[in-house]
Each structure stands twice: as C-alpha cells, then as structure tokens.
Scaffold this motif. Structure first.
Motif, PDB file in Angstrom:
ATOM      1  N   ALA A 104      -3.992  23.233 -29.176  1.00 21.82           N
ATOM      2  CA  ALA A 104      -4.562  23.696 -27.914  1.00 21.82           C
ATOM      3  C   ALA A 104      -3.502  23.670 -26.831  1.00 21.82           C
ATOM      4  O   ALA A 104      -3.438  22.747 -26.042  1.00 21.82           O
ATOM      5  CB  ALA A 104      -5.737  22.826 -27.518  1.00 21.82           C
ATOM      6  N   PRO A 105      -2.637  24.700 -26.801  1.00 22.01           N
ATOM      7  CA  PRO A 105      -1.534  24.662 -25.841  1.00 22.01           C
ATOM      8  C   PRO A 105      -2.014  24.695 -24.400  1.00 22.01           C
ATOM      9  O   PRO A 105      -1.261  24.404 -23.489  1.00 22.01           O
ATOM     10  CB  PRO A 105      -0.727  25.916 -26.176  1.00 22.01           C
ATOM     11  CG  PRO A 105      -1.637  26.791 -26.956  1.00 22.01           C
ATOM     12  CD  PRO A 105      -2.624  25.892 -27.639  1.00 22.01           C
ATOM     13  N   GLU A 106      -3.313  25.015 -24.195  1.00 22.09           N
ATOM     14  CA  GLU A 106      -3.774  25.089 -22.812  1.00 22.09           C
ATOM     15  C   GLU A 106      -4.097  23.709 -22.241  1.00 22.09           C
ATOM     16  O   GLU A 106      -4.368  23.580 -21.075  1.00 22.09           O
ATOM     17  CB  GLU A 106      -4.972  26.025 -22.668  1.00 22.09           C
ATOM     18  CG  GLU A 106      -6.137  25.668 -23.559  1.00 22.09           C
ATOM     19  CD  GLU A 106      -6.134  26.484 -24.846  1.00 22.09           C
ATOM     20  OE1 GLU A 106      -7.044  27.280 -25.010  1.00 22.09           O
ATOM     21  OE2 GLU A 106      -5.203  26.332 -25.662  1.00 22.09           O
ATOM     22  N   PHE A 107      -4.072  22.665 -23.077  1.00 25.87           N
ATOM     23  CA  PHE A 107      -4.333  21.315 -22.584  1.00 25.87           C
ATOM     24  C   PHE A 107      -3.026  20.554 -22.432  1.00 25.87           C
ATOM     25  O   PHE A 107      -2.221  20.544 -23.346  1.00 25.87           O
ATOM     26  CB  PHE A 107      -5.239  20.554 -23.548  1.00 25.87           C
ATOM     27  CG  PHE A 107      -6.629  21.119 -23.626  1.00 25.87           C
ATOM     28  CD1 PHE A 107      -7.437  21.169 -22.509  1.00 25.87           C
ATOM     29  CD2 PHE A 107      -7.110  21.625 -24.816  1.00 25.87           C
ATOM     30  CE1 PHE A 107      -8.714  21.695 -22.574  1.00 25.87           C
ATOM     31  CE2 PHE A 107      -8.389  22.155 -24.899  1.00 25.87           C
ATOM     32  CZ  PHE A 107      -9.190  22.191 -23.778  1.00 25.87           C
ATOM     33  N   LEU A 167     -13.098  23.059 -26.052  1.00 24.50           N
ATOM     34  CA  LEU A 167     -12.894  24.508 -25.944  1.00 24.50           C
ATOM     35  C   LEU A 167     -14.214  25.204 -25.651  1.00 24.50           C
ATOM     36  O   LEU A 167     -14.282  26.097 -24.824  1.00 24.50           O
ATOM     37  CB  LEU A 167     -12.264  25.052 -27.230  1.00 24.50           C
ATOM     38  CG  LEU A 167     -10.815  24.625 -27.475  1.00 24.50           C
ATOM     39  CD1 LEU A 167     -10.357  25.038 -28.874  1.00 24.50           C
ATOM     40  CD2 LEU A 167      -9.892  25.222 -26.415  1.00 24.50           C
ATOM     41  N   MET A 224     -15.254  24.602 -22.110  1.00 25.43           N
ATOM     42  CA  MET A 224     -14.480  25.395 -21.166  1.00 25.43           C
ATOM     43  C   MET A 224     -14.906  26.853 -21.189  1.00 25.43           C
ATOM     44  O   MET A 224     -14.936  27.518 -20.161  1.00 25.43           O
ATOM     45  CB  MET A 224     -12.994  25.274 -21.485  1.00 25.43           C
ATOM     46  CG  MET A 224     -12.454  23.934 -21.038  1.00 25.43           C
ATOM     47  SD  MET A 224     -10.726  23.755 -21.380  1.00 25.43           S
ATOM     48  CE  MET A 224     -10.070  25.122 -20.419  1.00 25.43           C
ATOM     49  N   ARG A 225     -15.232  27.337 -22.387  1.00 25.70           N
ATOM     50  CA  ARG A 225     -15.704  28.723 -22.499  1.00 25.70           C
ATOM     51  C   ARG A 225     -16.998  28.894 -21.723  1.00 25.70           C
ATOM     52  O   ARG A 225     -17.168  29.853 -20.984  1.00 25.70           O
ATOM     53  CB  ARG A 225     -15.916  29.088 -23.971  1.00 25.70           C
ATOM     54  CG  ARG A 225     -15.006  30.203 -24.428  1.00 25.70           C
ATOM     55  CD  ARG A 225     -15.335  30.766 -25.786  1.00 25.70           C
ATOM     56  NE  ARG A 225     -16.020  29.894 -26.717  1.00 25.70           N
ATOM     57  CZ  ARG A 225     -15.419  29.155 -27.639  1.00 25.70           C
ATOM     58  NH1 ARG A 225     -14.095  29.168 -27.738  1.00 25.70           N
ATOM     59  NH2 ARG A 225     -16.115  28.421 -28.465  1.00 25.70           N
ATOM     60  N   SER A 258     -16.374  28.904 -18.004  1.00 26.44           N
ATOM     61  CA  SER A 258     -15.829  30.140 -17.450  1.00 26.44           C
ATOM     62  C   SER A 258     -16.865  31.261 -17.511  1.00 26.44           C
ATOM     63  O   SER A 258     -16.883  32.151 -16.676  1.00 26.44           O
ATOM     64  CB  SER A 258     -14.534  30.531 -18.162  1.00 26.44           C
ATOM     65  OG  SER A 258     -14.809  31.042 -19.427  1.00 26.44           O
TER      66      SER A 258
END
Ligand code: ZN
Length: 158
Positions: free
Chosen positions: A99-102, A132, A135-136, A139
C-alpha cells in the motif's frame, strides 16, 4: 484532525479501559493510542509521521557518525572507487509495499489500535484491506457530498 479526535473520544467513551493507552506525541503533541506496554512512557512519538521522521533522522546521524570513523572513511572510498569503475550497479530498489499510499508504519499502528479496540489480535495483513475499503468509502461519501453541492448550485444557477 477534528474528526480524528471525535473518533478517538468516542472510542475512549465506549471502551474506558483503553484510556490508560492514551499517549501524547512528544513532538507534535497529538494524542494517540499506544500499546498497553508503552502506556506509561512519556517519550513516544506519534505514528502519523513523527516516529518515522525521527527514525530516519537517527539513521542518518548513525551513518554520518560511521563515515567519519577511519573504518567508515576507508569503506566509503572503496565504494566510490567501485562506482567510478562501474563495477557496482545502482542498488536495486526494494519492491514497493502493498500500500504505497500509506506512510511507513501507519498500517501497523492502525492494526495495533484495532487489536486494542476489538480485544483480539488484528494483523497488518487483515488491516490493510479494511483500511483500503474504509478509505474508498470515505472518498465515495465525499464524492456524493460534492455531487449534491454541485446539483444544488446548478439548481440555483442561471
Ligand atoms: Zn507527532
């Protein structure tokens, strides 16, 4: 930030036994939940960036300190020599985390807090898809709110 404290407060209200896990970042002063074994410590940094930043800073300090020793200087000279001759390829980057977004360490801390709240062990592997998904949904809700605002504006528009 306000939302975070709202959630934190409601967690502590419904699970008063977690109050002893409440800790405060010595750097940015944010409140966060920590593992019971660290609950009494007053030198902790939060998992929202301060801990990681401190770890990096320490690691840089260590390597600077090492390379100023005689042994370190010699080693560095050797590495530079190799690089000049082209004998050493650029180090291969490690594969990107799942999870590169964390930011580093976040999933682990969230899993730890989830373990405290749920009273069972929640692993990072279990936490990641849950995060994830959350977060989805977050958003999506935001997008719905935006759609609503846009629709209202268009209604009133010319
Ligand atoms: Zn902090």
């Amino acid at each position: 930030m306000k939302q975070y404290y709202v959630v934190l407060r409601s967690v502590l209200r419904s699970r008063p036994h977690l109050r002893r896990c409440l800790n405060r970042c010595r750097h940015c002063r944010i409140f966060f939940l920590t593992h019971p074994r660290n609950a009494r410590r007053r030198d902790l940094r939060c998992p929202f960036g301060c801990r990681e930043a401190h770890r990096k800073r320490r690691s840089t300090e260590r390597s600077v300190a090492y390379y100023t020793t005689a042994e370190g200087k010699a080693k560095k000279k050797m590495q530079n020599g190799k690089r000049v001759r082209g004998g050493v390829r650029a180090e291969v980057e490690p594969p990107a985390p799942a999870a590169p977004e964390f930011p580093a360490g976040i999933v682990g801390s969230v899993a730890m807090v989830a373990s405290l709240i749920e009273g069972r062990r929640v692993s990072e592997a279990e936490m990641l898809p849950r995060l994830l998904r959350a977060m989805r949904q977050h958003s999506m809700a935001r997008r719905r709110r935006m759609d609503y605002v846009v629709a209202q504006l268009q209604k009133r528009g010319p």
